[in-house]
Design an enzyme around this catalytic site. Structure first.
Site: not given
Length: 819
Positions: A441, A522
């Site tokens: 991220e 995720e």
């Protein structure tokens, strides 16, 4: 179709020319026993700054004596403010709810040691498997250097600054965990192992043996050993590089030798290729390990240096048409994310704690782990190798743009390539590691193509046998609004596209990029069925990694529920201290989402849970990382006659629910219902039974029973005999049971502990995410009728006796043998 089949590049000699004196070394499994000496015991520690503590004659007699791995953030604080409780102080914690309300600060470690005559003329270095963070190291008052990143291993040469044999040397380490530098609980200090490395001037340098298996089949395998050799003497040397391969039983199955002349002060790499007939391949189901033993010898045969490395014989292939293949066989990655902490032990990477986490994850259906968002300990990867767990080894949570003011972005520019080298060189011989990740991220993921390319090339310069990924997330802005035109930059330099919480992009991205391999790096636990259906449906979606497999400290309460109508908050306030989003809690006990996963993955035909009563007229909202407030309990005193929401998960065609032998209802269940069905049941004590039906016939059932009152304490050690070794532990489950031996799930009782004999109380814990208290005092309140005690040997043979008592209950005792 683009098929990615990963085989090694030639050895990169350029590595030997880089200024990497602070690089990582081999894992424990790659350590040669004669040259790698544990340096864990008997450090002097001060949780404070100390002017002049680097000086060898500094008086540290008032400091504590501790062993590493050591995490000072999990230790009880003095009463610093009115809000101090155990290791927590919400009024003083700089990381706050993100780091679980603990404190960092500055700490010092000092250790004296004496070399013997046999070490004279040798090269001596010190290696740290992990120090959080900003470590400065001195030897005899000389500053060796700094290492900012808290998750990579590093080594310093001590040789020029050592005292002669028989005289005292002093290592000093200053650790600074200051400011807001983490989004999760990091721990503080020398939290992984430390090693003293003593070797000949002609030697294999730190982490210099690289074992690959470029050709693999059940009939024959090729093993390539690339060995770096350094001559730090002033004269040229004629040497032999001897390699032996041992099978899992220790038998030598192949040998080879090569002679060469190595100039003074030079470095070279030697490749040796061996062929093994009918090898046993490494797989998650059968994780067979071999050992490569490499010796450097003089021409007269005298041994100069030796190192060993365990490895597995296996191949990796991945493409969008056939998915991920290990040894040519397709595998769907049943994945999970884990942070590095060990629950009540904090970040301390004690070998048994690392191993137990892997055992628990494998026992609960996972075959793959993503190490989020940093390289794990060598001990963790050793356990993955032994137990058969696939691993995504991840480097960073940020690059040049930070997520917290004092996080790694401050050091990234100067250290990224060195930390990539540390991770990859340290971990590349682990068969469990199947994918490298260059980040998670990343704030600049959609615009900084140059950094992504740099990290890819840095990784490949040390290992080209594995694919590379990056966990890409939404930007909640212009990119997500214009995904098809703006997102591709993030995936340009990846072999596998990592997607965080973006299942809606899988099919449309595949239509645009048919060769792109997609991995759910995720995912939300509540939407497991949706994510997993895409994995089963599309070969280009190779797996799914839930956030998370186990509860962890920090990101407090991201898995919470809250009353309908109230606003959502990402984190929960004090006293919440753990994330509460795991399949397993911080003690390793199963939570309801783990039972649902068992059904979705076909490990169980039917499971059941009961929702806690809600305030009348008020519904429940659930965080994306959360789960409804369910439990596997039929103890609801005070709710007699009131409707209870019972959830059944099943792969059967119909579910029949009975209470005390009477039919409540029968309902269909299928993929359309996401293998989930709900019943409303007026509560009365007794036996609640869910029966799974296929073609009208019962094929499976699950039962919840109302228990009696607490009658006894039951102690259940995970192992009754352990090694008399500081690296081993015994985990003892403490249960409150009724007269029939059933755990009482609504028992919330303080239990007091006494430990005598050859061990000590390492920690206690419960699953409760908001029971913020000490982990080191000998009392713990049970949660859902149980808690956990962790016992640690003191190093002597004998017995550890644990006694547990609670008001109104007879004292229980268990004995652990130390062998």
């Amino acid at each position: 179709m683009r098929i990615l089949s990963f085989s090694p590049l030639p050895p990169r000699l350029a590595f030997g020319l880089l200024a990497l004196s602070a690089l990582a070394s081999a894992s424990v499994s790659q350590a040669a026993s004669q040259r790698e000496r544990s340096f864990d015991a008997d450090w002097q520690f001060l949780r404070s700054d100390a002017l002049g503590a680097e000086a060898p004659d500094f008086d540290d007699s008032a400091w504590r004596t501790i062993d590493v791995p050591h995490d000072w953030s999990i230790e009880d604080l003095p009463q610093l403010s009115e809000s101090t409780v155990g290791p927590f102080d919400p009024s003083l914690s700089e990381g706050g709810a993100y780091t679980g309300h603990v404190l960092g600060g500055i700490g010092w470690y000092r250790k004296g040691f004496v070399l013997n005559e046999a070490d004279s003329g040798k090269l001596v270095s010190i290696r740290f498997d992990g120090v959080y963070m900003n470590a400065d190291v001195w030897i005899n008052g000389y500053h060796l250097g700094s290492h900012p990143y808290g998750y990579t291993s590093f080594e310093f040469d001590l040789t020029p600054h050592l005292k002669p044999a028989g005289q005292q040397n002093v290592i000093a380490v200053r650790v600074r965990n200051e400011g807001e530098n983490s989004r999760w609980y990091s721990g503080s200090g020398i939290y992984r192992h430390c090693w003293l490395v003593v070797r000949n001037p002609i030697h294999v340098p730190t982490w210099g043996a690289f074992v690959t298996t470029p050709e693999v089949s059940t009939k024959q395998a090729t093993v390539n050993i690339a060995t770096e050799v350094r001559n730090d003497t002033d004269a040229a040397a004629s040497i032999q590089v001897r390699a032996r391969i041992h099978d899992a039983q220790g038998k030598v199955v192949k040998t080879t030798s090569r002679r060469l002349k190595l100039p003074a002060k030079e470095f070279t790499s030697v490749e040796q290729t061996l062929s093994l007939h009918t090898p046993k391949l490494w797989t998650p189901e059968s994780p067979t390990l071999y050992t490569a033993e490499i010796e450097i010898a003089a021409t007269d045969g005298s041994l100069l240096d030796q190192t060993t490395s365990t490895f597995g014989i296996r191949s990796i292939e991945v493409d969008a048409e056939n998915g991920f293949r290990l040894n040519g066989q397709p595998i769907l990655l049943k994945g999970c994310n884990v942070h590095h902490d060990n629950g009540p032990l904090g970040a301390a990477a004690i070998d048994r704690a690392e191993e137990r986490r892997v055992e628990l994850l494998k026992a609960n259906g996972f075959n793959a782990i993503r190490c989020s968002h940093n390289p794990p300990s060598p001990a963790f990867l050793d356990a993955c190798d032994r137990l058969g767990m696939l691993v995504i080894d991840e480097a960073f949570d940020c690059w040049n743009v930070g997520k917290k003011d004092q996080d790694y972005h401050l050091s990234f520019k100067g250290w990224a390539q060195r930390d990539i080298a540390s991770m990859v060189r340290r971990d590349r011989n682990h068969p469990s590691v199947v994918i490298w990740s260059i980040g998670n991220e990343i704030p600049e993921q959609f615009r900084d193509e140059a950094t992504a390319q740099m990290l890819r090339e840095a990784t490949l310069s040390h290992d080209s046998t594995r694919p590379i990924t990056l966990a890409v997330c939404s930007d909640w802005g212009e990119v997500i609004k214009n995904w098809d035109t703006l997102s591709d930059v993030a995936f340009k330099h990846l072999d596998i596209g990592g997607y965080n919480y973006l299942p809606e992009k899988y099919e449309s991205d595949h239509a645009r990029h048919p060769d792109r391999v997609i991995l759910g790096t995720e995912s939300y636990p509540r939407f497991l069925y949706d994510y997993w259906s895409l994995v089963e449906k599309h070969p280009y979606v190779i797996g799914d990694f839930v956030w998370t497999a186990m509860d962890y400290f920090g990101e407090s309460g991201i898995g919470h529920t809250w009353p309908e109508g109230e606003p959502w908050e990402f984190l929960q306030p004090w006293p919440w201290y753990n994330a509460w989003c795991g399949d397993l809690d911080v003690c390793g006990f199963k939570k309801p989402q783990s039972y649902y996963r068992d059904v979705v993955w076909g490990r169980s035909q039917i499971e059941m849970a009961v929702h806690a009563p809600l305030e009348e007229g008020v519904g429940e909202q659930v965080s994306g990382w959360g789960w409804p407030n369910e439990s596997r309990s039929w103890n609801w005193s005070g709710q007699e006659g009131k409707p209870m929401d019972v959830t059944v998960y099943s792969r059967c065609e119909h579910v029949r629910l009975e209470l005390n032998g009477k039919l409540i209802d029968e309902k269909p269940v299928s993929g359309e219902t996401k293998l989930t069905v709900h019943f409303e049941v007026p509560y009365q004590p007794g036996e609640l039974r869910a029966i799974g039906l296929i073609e009208g016939k019962p094929v499976a059932d699950t039962v919840l029973r109302t228990t009696g009152a607490p009658a006894a304490i039951r102690l259940v050690p995970d192992r009754a005999a352990i090694r008399a070794d500081r690296n081993d532990l015994s985990y003892v489950t403490v249960e409150i049971v009724d007269a029939n031996g059933n755990r009482v799930p609504d028992a919330f009782l303080p239990v007091h502990f006494t430990v005598t004999g050859a061990g000590e109380l390492a920690a206690t814990g419960s699953a409760a995410p908001d029971d913020a208290t000490s982990f080191h005092i000998p009392v713990r309140k049970t949660y859902q009728g149980r808690c956990l005690v962790i016992l640690r040997p003191q190093g002597a043979l004998g017995q550890i006796t644990l006694s547990a008592s609670a008001d109104g209950l007879e004292t229980a005792t268990t004995v652990i043998e130390t062998q």
